[in-house]
Write an enzyme that holds these catalytic residues in place. Sequence first.
Site, PDB file in Angstrom:
ATOM      1  N   ASN A   1     -16.354   5.032 -29.032  1.00 28.27           N
ATOM      2  CA  ASN A   1     -15.592   6.478 -29.116  1.00 28.27           C
ATOM      3  C   ASN A   1     -15.876   7.106 -30.129  1.00 28.27           C
ATOM      4  OD1 ASN A   1     -12.981   7.003 -30.942  1.00 28.27           O
ATOM      5  ND2 ASN A   1     -13.321   4.784 -30.835  1.00 28.27           N
TER       6      ASN A   1
ATOM      7  N   PHE B   1     -10.347  11.748 -34.444  1.00 28.78           N
ATOM      8  CA  PHE B   1      -8.757  12.143 -34.955  1.00 28.78           C
ATOM      9  C   PHE B   1      -8.201  13.273 -34.104  1.00 28.78           C
ATOM     10  CE2 PHE B   1      -9.153  10.119 -39.639  1.00 28.78           C
ATOM     11  CZ  PHE B   1      -9.387   8.925 -38.655  1.00 28.78           C
TER      12      PHE B   1
ATOM     13  N   SER C   1     -12.364   4.677 -40.148  1.00 27.33           N
ATOM     14  CA  SER C   1     -12.885   5.527 -38.990  1.00 27.33           C
ATOM     15  C   SER C   1     -14.350   6.030 -39.097  1.00 27.33           C
ATOM     16  CB  SER C   1     -11.936   6.581 -38.337  1.00 27.33           C
ATOM     17  OG  SER C   1     -12.685   7.261 -37.532  1.00 27.33           O
TER      18      SER C   1
ATOM     19  N   ASN D   1     -15.624   8.226 -37.291  1.00 21.53           N
ATOM     20  CA  ASN D   1     -15.810   9.343 -36.532  1.00 21.53           C
ATOM     21  C   ASN D   1     -15.391  10.618 -37.453  1.00 21.53           C
ATOM     22  OD1 ASN D   1     -16.948   7.944 -34.364  1.00 21.53           O
ATOM     23  ND2 ASN D   1     -14.667   7.403 -33.766  1.00 21.53           N
ATOM     24  N   THR D   2     -14.811  10.597 -38.719  1.00 25.29           N
ATOM     25  CA  THR D   2     -14.624  11.691 -39.491  1.00 25.29           C
ATOM     26  C   THR D   2     -15.650  11.563 -40.589  1.00 25.29           C
ATOM     27  OG1 THR D   2     -12.197  11.917 -38.772  1.00 25.29           O
ATOM     28  CG2 THR D   2     -12.960  12.734 -41.203  1.00 25.29           C
TER      29      THR D   2
ATOM     30  N   LYS E   1      -6.312  -0.030 -43.669  1.00 23.98           N
ATOM     31  CA  LYS E   1      -6.798  -0.291 -42.393  1.00 23.98           C
ATOM     32  C   LYS E   1      -8.615  -0.430 -42.881  1.00 23.98           C
ATOM     33  CE  LYS E   1      -7.636   0.029 -37.462  1.00 23.98           C
ATOM     34  NZ  LYS E   1      -7.100   0.340 -36.280  1.00 23.98           N
TER      35      LYS E   1
ATOM     36  N   ASN F   1     -11.059  -2.131 -38.048  1.00 21.61           N
ATOM     37  CA  ASN F   1     -11.397  -1.018 -37.191  1.00 21.61           C
ATOM     38  C   ASN F   1     -12.694  -1.267 -36.315  1.00 21.61           C
ATOM     39  OD1 ASN F   1     -11.342   1.964 -36.325  1.00 21.61           O
ATOM     40  ND2 ASN F   1     -10.321   2.536 -38.195  1.00 21.61           N
TER      41      ASN F   1
HETATM   42  C1  LIG Z   1     -10.651   5.105 -28.066  1.00 23.65           C
HETATM   43  C2  LIG Z   1     -10.320   4.485 -29.372  1.00 23.65           C
HETATM   44  C3  LIG Z   1      -9.665   5.405 -30.163  1.00 23.65           C
HETATM   45  C4  LIG Z   1      -9.052   4.860 -31.533  1.00 23.65           C
HETATM   46  N1  LIG Z   1      -8.523   5.471 -32.534  1.00 23.65           N
HETATM   47  C5  LIG Z   1      -8.227   5.026 -33.563  1.00 23.65           C
HETATM   48  C6  LIG Z   1      -7.496   6.089 -34.556  1.00 23.65           C
HETATM   49  O1  LIG Z   1      -7.144   7.045 -34.500  1.00 23.65           O
HETATM   50  N2  LIG Z   1      -7.354   5.072 -35.741  1.00 23.65           N
HETATM   51  C7  LIG Z   1      -7.362   4.015 -36.096  1.00 23.65           C
HETATM   52  O2  LIG Z   1      -6.778   3.534 -37.067  1.00 23.65           O
HETATM   53  N3  LIG Z   1      -8.043   3.230 -35.042  1.00 23.65           N
HETATM   54  C8  LIG Z   1      -8.499   3.662 -33.973  1.00 23.65           C
HETATM   55  N4  LIG Z   1      -9.179   2.899 -32.963  1.00 23.65           N
HETATM   56  C9  LIG Z   1      -9.365   1.546 -33.429  1.00 23.65           C
HETATM   57  C10 LIG Z   1      -8.322   0.386 -32.972  1.00 23.65           C
HETATM   58  O3  LIG Z   1      -7.277   0.862 -33.354  1.00 23.65           O
HETATM   59  C11 LIG Z   1      -8.981  -0.924 -33.288  1.00 23.65           C
HETATM   60  O4  LIG Z   1      -8.677  -1.122 -34.614  1.00 23.65           O
HETATM   61  C12 LIG Z   1     -10.267  -1.374 -32.755  1.00 23.65           C
HETATM   62  O5  LIG Z   1     -10.701  -0.638 -31.426  1.00 23.65           O
HETATM   63  C13 LIG Z   1     -10.695  -2.536 -32.613  1.00 23.65           C
HETATM   64  O6  LIG Z   1      -9.699  -3.276 -31.682  1.00 23.65           O
HETATM   65  P1  LIG Z   1      -9.951  -3.716 -30.119  1.00 23.65           P
HETATM   66  O7  LIG Z   1     -11.524  -4.236 -30.128  1.00 23.65           O
HETATM   67  O8  LIG Z   1      -8.833  -4.453 -29.553  1.00 23.65           O
HETATM   68  O9  LIG Z   1     -10.156  -2.246 -29.472  1.00 23.65           O
HETATM   69  C14 LIG Z   1      -9.484   3.435 -31.685  1.00 23.65           C
HETATM   70  C15 LIG Z   1     -10.128   2.763 -30.811  1.00 23.65           C
HETATM   71  C16 LIG Z   1     -10.618   3.057 -29.593  1.00 23.65           C
HETATM   72  C17 LIG Z   1     -11.390   2.235 -28.395  1.00 23.65           C
END
Ligand SMILES: Cc1cc2nc3c(=O)[nH]c(=O)nc-3n(C[C@H](O)[C@H](O)[C@H](O)COP(=O)(O)O)c2cc1C
Length: 338
Positions: free
Chosen positions: A116, A120, A179, A181-182, A217, A246
Amino acid sequence: MYKRFIQPILFSLDPEKAHHLTFSWLKFIHKIPGIPTLIRSIYKVEHHSLEREVFGIKFKNPVGLAAGLDKEAKLYKELSNLGFGFIEIGTITPKGQPGNPKKRLFRLKADKAIINRMGFNNQGVEEAIKQLKKNKNVIIGGNIGKNKITPNEEAVNDYSICFEKLFPYVDYFVVNVSSPNTPNLRTLQEKEPLTLLLNSLQKLNLQKEKQKPILLKIAPDLTDEQLLDIIDIVKDTKIAGVIATNTTISREGLLSPDKNEIGGLSGKPLTKRSTEVIRFLSERSGKSFPIIGVGGIHSVEDALEKLEAGASLIQLYTGFIYEGPKLIKDINKRLIKK
Ligand SMILES: Cc1cc2nc3c(=O)[nH]c(=O)nc-3n(C[C@H](O)[C@H](O)[C@H](O)COP(=O)(O)O)c2cc1C
Protein backbone atom coordinates in the site's frame (compact mmCIF):
# COMPACT_ATOMS: atom_id res chain seq x y z
CA MET A 1 -17.75 -18.92 5.53
CA TYR A 2 -15.44 -15.89 5.04
CA LYS A 3 -12.75 -17.84 3.16
CA ARG A 4 -15.22 -19.86 1.06
CA PHE A 5 -17.75 -17.20 0.10
CA ILE A 6 -16.90 -13.65 1.10
CA GLN A 7 -13.16 -13.47 0.43
CA PRO A 8 -13.41 -14.77 -3.20
CA ILE A 9 -16.00 -12.06 -4.00
CA LEU A 10 -13.96 -9.32 -2.34
CA PHE A 11 -10.75 -10.52 -3.99
CA SER A 12 -12.39 -10.28 -7.42
CA LEU A 13 -12.79 -6.53 -6.88
CA ASP A 14 -10.30 -3.69 -6.85
CA PRO A 15 -8.78 -3.77 -3.30
CA GLU A 16 -9.81 -0.26 -2.32
CA LYS A 17 -13.36 -0.79 -3.64
CA ALA A 18 -13.51 -4.08 -1.71
CA HIS A 19 -12.44 -2.20 1.43
CA HIS A 20 -15.24 0.37 1.09
CA LEU A 21 -17.80 -2.29 0.19
CA THR A 22 -16.91 -4.29 3.30
CA PHE A 23 -17.22 -1.16 5.46
CA SER A 24 -20.70 -0.33 4.06
CA TRP A 25 -21.82 -3.95 4.34
CA LEU A 26 -20.65 -4.33 7.94
CA LYS A 27 -22.32 -1.04 8.87
CA PHE A 28 -25.52 -2.09 7.14
CA ILE A 29 -25.86 -5.54 8.70
CA HIS A 30 -25.15 -4.12 12.16
CA LYS A 31 -28.31 -2.00 11.81
CA ILE A 32 -30.49 -5.12 11.56
CA PRO A 33 -31.89 -5.97 15.00
CA GLY A 34 -30.32 -9.10 16.44
CA ILE A 35 -27.37 -9.19 14.02
CA PRO A 36 -24.76 -7.55 16.32
CA THR A 37 -25.65 -10.07 19.05
CA LEU A 38 -25.48 -12.93 16.55
CA ILE A 39 -22.06 -11.79 15.25
CA ARG A 40 -20.73 -11.44 18.79
CA SER A 41 -22.00 -14.90 19.68
CA ILE A 42 -20.17 -16.37 16.67
CA TYR A 43 -16.83 -14.59 16.98
CA LYS A 44 -16.29 -13.23 20.49
CA VAL A 45 -14.30 -15.39 22.86
CA GLU A 46 -14.39 -14.34 26.49
CA HIS A 47 -12.34 -16.00 29.21
CA HIS A 48 -10.48 -14.68 32.23
CA SER A 49 -7.24 -16.29 31.00
CA LEU A 50 -7.32 -14.03 27.92
CA GLU A 51 -7.35 -10.85 29.97
CA ARG A 52 -4.17 -8.80 30.02
CA GLU A 53 -3.14 -5.67 31.86
CA VAL A 54 -0.58 -3.84 29.74
CA PHE A 55 0.67 -0.27 30.28
CA GLY A 56 -2.08 0.22 32.82
CA ILE A 57 -4.95 -0.76 30.51
CA LYS A 58 -7.10 -3.86 30.99
CA PHE A 59 -7.63 -5.73 27.71
CA LYS A 60 -10.34 -8.41 27.36
CA ASN A 61 -8.05 -10.31 24.99
CA PRO A 62 -4.61 -9.63 23.47
CA VAL A 63 -5.62 -9.61 19.77
CA GLY A 64 -6.08 -6.13 18.34
CA LEU A 65 -6.73 -4.55 14.96
CA ALA A 66 -3.66 -2.76 13.56
CA ALA A 67 -3.76 0.83 12.33
CA GLY A 68 -4.74 1.67 8.77
CA LEU A 69 -7.94 -0.32 8.37
CA ASP A 70 -10.23 1.94 10.39
CA LYS A 71 -8.29 5.09 9.57
CA GLU A 72 -11.18 7.45 10.33
CA ALA A 73 -12.69 5.66 13.35
CA LYS A 74 -15.85 4.84 11.43
CA LEU A 75 -16.13 1.12 12.14
CA TYR A 76 -14.46 0.36 15.47
CA LYS A 77 -17.68 -0.79 17.16
CA GLU A 78 -18.57 -3.25 14.40
CA LEU A 79 -14.97 -4.49 14.18
CA SER A 80 -14.82 -5.07 17.92
CA ASN A 81 -17.92 -7.29 17.60
CA LEU A 82 -15.76 -9.59 15.43
CA GLY A 83 -13.67 -10.41 18.51
CA PHE A 84 -10.83 -7.89 18.61
CA GLY A 85 -9.69 -6.94 22.11
CA PHE A 86 -8.77 -3.42 20.98
CA ILE A 87 -8.88 -1.28 17.86
CA GLU A 88 -6.22 1.14 16.67
CA ILE A 89 -7.62 3.97 14.61
CA GLY A 90 -5.63 6.21 12.24
CA THR A 91 -3.15 7.24 11.21
CA ILE A 92 -4.89 10.54 11.95
CA THR A 93 -3.37 13.85 10.84
CA PRO A 94 -4.40 17.34 12.06
CA LYS A 95 -6.05 18.32 8.77
CA GLY A 96 -7.87 16.04 6.37
CA GLN A 97 -5.89 15.01 3.29
CA PRO A 98 -6.68 12.84 0.26
CA GLY A 99 -3.58 10.63 0.38
CA ASN A 100 -1.74 9.50 -2.73
CA PRO A 101 -3.39 9.19 -6.15
CA LYS A 102 -5.18 5.89 -6.88
CA LYS A 103 -4.35 3.10 -7.62
CA ARG A 104 -2.47 2.80 -4.32
CA LEU A 105 -3.43 -0.56 -2.84
CA PHE A 106 -2.28 -3.89 -4.32
CA ARG A 107 -3.09 -7.47 -3.35
CA LEU A 108 -0.17 -9.85 -3.82
CA LYS A 109 -2.15 -13.08 -3.67
CA ALA A 110 0.70 -15.50 -4.41
CA ASP A 111 2.63 -13.98 -1.51
CA LYS A 112 -0.33 -13.56 0.88
CA ALA A 113 0.68 -9.92 1.06
CA ILE A 114 -0.42 -6.35 0.38
CA ILE A 115 1.50 -3.36 -0.92
CA ASN A 116 0.00 0.00 0.00
CA ARG A 117 0.97 3.59 -0.61
CA MET A 118 -2.20 5.14 0.79
CA GLY A 119 -0.33 8.14 2.24
CA PHE A 120 -2.38 8.85 5.41
CA ASN A 121 -5.68 9.50 3.62
CA ASN A 122 -8.09 10.64 6.34
CA GLN A 123 -10.58 13.37 7.12
CA GLY A 124 -8.52 14.94 9.89
CA VAL A 125 -8.65 14.89 13.65
CA GLU A 126 -11.93 16.81 14.10
CA GLU A 127 -13.89 14.29 12.01
CA ALA A 128 -12.32 11.40 13.92
CA ILE A 129 -13.41 12.96 17.21
CA LYS A 130 -17.03 13.12 15.99
CA GLN A 131 -16.90 9.35 15.50
CA LEU A 132 -15.08 8.64 18.75
CA LYS A 133 -17.63 10.56 20.81
CA LYS A 134 -20.03 7.66 20.11
CA ASN A 135 -17.71 5.12 21.75
CA LYS A 136 -19.04 3.27 24.77
CA ASN A 137 -16.62 0.53 25.70
CA VAL A 138 -14.17 -0.28 22.90
CA ILE A 139 -10.48 0.14 23.80
CA ILE A 140 -9.10 2.56 21.24
CA GLY A 141 -5.53 3.31 20.28
CA GLY A 142 -5.04 6.66 18.56
CA ASN A 143 -2.36 6.39 15.91
CA ILE A 144 -1.13 9.88 15.03
CA GLY A 145 0.98 11.37 12.25
CA LYS A 146 1.75 14.57 10.41
CA ASN A 147 0.21 16.08 7.29
CA LYS A 148 2.10 15.56 4.06
CA ILE A 149 2.61 19.30 3.54
CA THR A 150 4.04 19.83 7.03
CA PRO A 151 7.85 19.92 6.87
CA ASN A 152 9.67 17.61 9.29
CA GLU A 153 10.96 20.64 11.24
CA GLU A 154 7.34 21.42 12.16
CA ALA A 155 6.26 17.83 12.72
CA VAL A 156 6.15 18.19 16.53
CA ASN A 157 3.35 20.69 16.09
CA ASP A 158 1.20 18.26 14.04
CA TYR A 159 1.67 15.39 16.48
CA SER A 160 0.94 17.72 19.40
CA ILE A 161 -2.32 18.92 17.81
CA CYS A 162 -3.49 15.32 17.33
CA PHE A 163 -2.38 14.38 20.85
CA GLU A 164 -4.21 17.26 22.53
CA LYS A 165 -7.40 16.88 20.51
CA LEU A 166 -7.65 13.10 20.75
CA PHE A 167 -6.62 12.92 24.39
CA PRO A 168 -10.14 12.62 25.90
CA TYR A 169 -11.22 10.00 23.35
CA VAL A 170 -8.48 7.36 23.12
CA ASP A 171 -6.97 4.94 25.64
CA TYR A 172 -3.41 4.99 24.33
CA PHE A 173 -1.42 6.84 21.67
CA VAL A 174 0.81 5.58 18.89
CA VAL A 175 3.39 7.89 17.37
CA ASN A 176 3.74 6.77 13.79
CA VAL A 177 7.08 7.79 12.30
CA SER A 178 7.49 4.58 10.33
CA SER A 179 5.15 4.79 7.35
CA PRO A 180 7.07 4.66 4.07
CA ASN A 181 4.32 6.55 2.26
CA THR A 182 4.78 10.09 3.59
CA PRO A 183 7.95 11.58 2.11
CA ASN A 184 10.82 11.73 4.68
CA LEU A 185 8.60 10.67 7.59
CA ARG A 186 10.97 7.85 8.47
CA THR A 187 13.86 10.26 9.11
CA LEU A 188 11.91 11.21 12.25
CA GLN A 189 12.98 7.79 13.57
CA GLU A 190 16.52 9.12 14.03
CA LYS A 191 17.69 9.68 17.58
CA GLU A 192 17.64 13.45 17.79
CA PRO A 193 14.29 14.32 16.13
CA LEU A 194 12.61 11.31 17.72
CA THR A 195 13.74 12.20 21.24
CA LEU A 196 12.55 15.76 20.69
CA LEU A 197 9.17 14.59 19.40
CA LEU A 198 8.56 12.08 22.21
CA ASN A 199 9.74 14.45 24.92
CA SER A 200 7.39 17.12 23.60
CA LEU A 201 4.43 14.73 23.72
CA GLN A 202 5.41 13.47 27.17
CA LYS A 203 5.53 17.08 28.37
CA LEU A 204 1.92 17.56 27.22
CA ASN A 205 1.04 14.21 28.80
CA LEU A 206 2.48 15.25 32.16
CA GLN A 207 0.25 18.31 32.20
CA LYS A 208 -2.82 16.04 32.31
CA GLU A 209 -4.46 14.92 35.50
CA LYS A 210 -4.03 11.29 34.45
CA GLN A 211 -1.41 10.42 31.81
CA LYS A 212 -2.09 8.12 28.85
CA PRO A 213 0.37 5.57 27.48
CA ILE A 214 2.35 6.74 24.45
CA LEU A 215 3.82 4.05 22.18
CA LEU A 216 6.21 4.34 19.29
CA LYS A 217 5.55 2.42 16.06
CA ILE A 218 8.72 1.41 14.26
CA ALA A 219 9.70 0.11 10.84
CA PRO A 220 11.00 -3.42 10.32
CA ASP A 221 13.83 -2.01 8.20
CA LEU A 222 15.83 -0.52 11.07
CA THR A 223 19.34 -1.88 11.64
CA ASP A 224 20.40 -3.46 14.95
CA GLU A 225 22.21 -0.24 15.79
CA GLN A 226 19.06 1.78 15.17
CA LEU A 227 17.03 -0.67 17.27
CA LEU A 228 19.49 -0.20 20.14
CA ASP A 229 18.95 3.55 19.77
CA ILE A 230 15.18 2.93 19.99
CA ILE A 231 15.68 1.07 23.30
CA ASP A 232 17.66 4.04 24.66
CA ILE A 233 15.04 6.50 23.44
CA VAL A 234 12.18 4.54 25.04
CA LYS A 235 14.07 4.55 28.34
CA ASP A 236 15.13 8.21 28.13
CA THR A 237 11.73 9.56 27.17
CA LYS A 238 9.90 7.11 29.48
CA ILE A 239 7.25 6.30 26.90
CA ALA A 240 5.06 3.25 27.56
CA GLY A 241 6.24 0.90 24.83
CA VAL A 242 6.77 0.05 21.17
CA ILE A 243 4.69 -1.31 18.32
CA ALA A 244 6.80 -3.54 16.10
CA THR A 245 6.38 -3.37 13.17
CA ASN A 246 4.99 -1.23 10.39
CA THR A 247 5.21 -2.29 6.72
CA THR A 248 8.56 -2.92 5.02
CA ILE A 249 10.22 -1.41 1.97
CA SER A 250 12.01 -4.72 1.35
CA ARG A 251 10.83 -6.82 -1.61
CA GLU A 252 12.79 -10.00 -0.90
CA GLY A 253 11.48 -13.28 -2.32
CA LEU A 254 8.18 -12.03 -3.77
CA LEU A 255 6.38 -13.86 -6.59
CA SER A 256 3.37 -11.68 -7.45
CA PRO A 257 3.16 -9.51 -10.60
CA ASP A 258 2.67 -6.35 -8.53
CA LYS A 259 5.78 -6.95 -6.43
CA ASN A 260 7.56 -3.84 -7.70
CA GLU A 261 4.82 -1.37 -6.81
CA ILE A 262 6.05 1.44 -4.56
CA GLY A 263 4.84 1.42 -0.96
CA GLY A 264 4.88 -0.61 2.22
CA LEU A 265 4.71 -4.39 2.07
CA SER A 266 2.67 -6.26 4.69
CA GLY A 267 1.54 -9.80 5.30
CA LYS A 268 3.30 -13.16 5.13
CA PRO A 269 6.66 -11.92 3.77
CA LEU A 270 6.91 -9.74 6.89
CA THR A 271 6.24 -12.45 9.50
CA LYS A 272 9.83 -13.46 10.16
CA ARG A 273 11.40 -10.00 10.19
CA SER A 274 8.84 -8.44 12.51
CA THR A 275 9.25 -11.34 14.95
CA GLU A 276 13.03 -10.83 14.82
CA VAL A 277 12.58 -7.16 15.69
CA ILE A 278 10.28 -8.02 18.62
CA ARG A 279 12.76 -10.61 19.94
CA PHE A 280 15.70 -8.22 19.58
CA LEU A 281 13.92 -5.40 21.42
CA SER A 282 12.64 -7.71 24.14
CA GLU A 283 15.98 -9.42 24.79
CA ARG A 284 18.23 -6.39 24.45
CA SER A 285 16.01 -4.22 26.67
CA GLY A 286 15.70 -6.95 29.30
CA LYS A 287 11.92 -6.87 28.75
CA SER A 288 11.88 -3.39 30.23
CA PHE A 289 8.88 -2.13 28.22
CA PRO A 290 5.83 -3.76 26.60
CA ILE A 291 5.80 -4.50 22.88
CA ILE A 292 2.76 -4.84 20.64
CA GLY A 293 3.69 -7.37 17.96
CA VAL A 294 2.36 -6.90 14.43
CA GLY A 295 3.45 -8.05 10.99
CA GLY A 296 2.39 -11.11 9.04
CA ILE A 297 0.23 -12.88 11.59
CA HIS A 298 -1.81 -15.24 9.39
CA SER A 299 -2.18 -18.24 11.71
CA VAL A 300 -2.39 -19.26 15.35
CA GLU A 301 1.27 -20.34 15.16
CA ASP A 302 2.34 -16.92 13.86
CA ALA A 303 0.55 -15.32 16.81
CA LEU A 304 2.13 -17.66 19.35
CA GLU A 305 5.57 -16.94 17.87
CA LYS A 306 5.11 -13.20 18.33
CA LEU A 307 4.01 -13.66 21.95
CA GLU A 308 6.87 -16.06 22.63
CA ALA A 309 9.33 -13.55 21.09
CA GLY A 310 8.27 -10.99 23.70
CA ALA A 311 5.05 -9.32 22.55
CA SER A 312 2.50 -8.59 25.29
CA LEU A 313 -0.27 -7.92 22.77
CA ILE A 314 -0.59 -8.56 19.04
CA GLN A 315 -2.33 -6.88 16.11
CA LEU A 316 -3.62 -8.08 12.74
CA TYR A 317 -4.19 -6.39 9.43
CA THR A 318 -3.22 -8.36 6.31
CA GLY A 319 -3.86 -11.74 7.97
CA PHE A 320 -7.37 -10.52 8.82
CA ILE A 321 -7.98 -9.64 5.15
CA TYR A 322 -6.74 -13.04 3.93
CA GLU A 323 -8.10 -15.29 6.70
CA GLY A 324 -11.15 -13.38 7.98
CA PRO A 325 -12.48 -12.92 11.52
CA LYS A 326 -12.14 -16.62 12.36
CA LEU A 327 -8.41 -15.99 12.79
CA ILE A 328 -9.10 -13.77 15.82
CA LYS A 329 -11.29 -16.48 17.34
CA ASP A 330 -8.79 -19.28 16.61
CA ILE A 331 -5.94 -17.35 18.25
CA ASN A 332 -8.00 -16.53 21.34
CA LYS A 333 -9.30 -20.10 21.68
CA ARG A 334 -5.77 -21.44 21.48
CA LEU A 335 -4.57 -18.95 24.09
CA ILE A 336 -7.25 -20.22 26.51
CA LYS A 337 -5.88 -23.74 26.15
CA LYS A 338 -2.29 -22.66 26.84
C1 LIG B 1 -3.61 -0.82 3.51
C2 LIG B 1 -2.78 -0.58 4.74
C3 LIG B 1 -2.80 0.67 5.34
C4 LIG B 1 -2.05 0.89 6.49
N1 LIG B 1 -2.10 2.12 7.08
C5 LIG B 1 -1.41 2.34 8.24
C6 LIG B 1 -1.50 3.58 8.91
O1 LIG B 1 -2.21 4.48 8.50
N2 LIG B 1 -0.76 3.74 10.04
C7 LIG B 1 0.03 2.75 10.55
O2 LIG B 1 0.66 2.93 11.60
N3 LIG B 1 0.12 1.55 9.94
C8 LIG B 1 -0.58 1.32 8.81
N4 LIG B 1 -0.50 0.11 8.19
C9 LIG B 1 0.43 -0.92 8.74
C10 LIG B 1 -0.29 -1.93 9.64
O3 LIG B 1 -0.84 -1.31 10.76
C11 LIG B 1 0.70 -3.03 10.09
O4 LIG B 1 1.69 -2.44 10.92
C12 LIG B 1 1.41 -3.71 8.92
O5 LIG B 1 0.52 -3.88 7.85
C13 LIG B 1 1.98 -5.08 9.31
O6 LIG B 1 0.97 -5.94 9.77
P1 LIG B 1 0.25 -7.04 8.82
O7 LIG B 1 1.32 -7.81 8.13
O8 LIG B 1 -0.61 -7.85 9.76
O9 LIG B 1 -0.58 -6.27 7.85
C14 LIG B 1 -1.25 -0.15 7.03
C15 LIG B 1 -1.24 -1.40 6.41
C16 LIG B 1 -2.00 -1.63 5.29
C17 LIG B 1 -1.97 -3.00 4.65
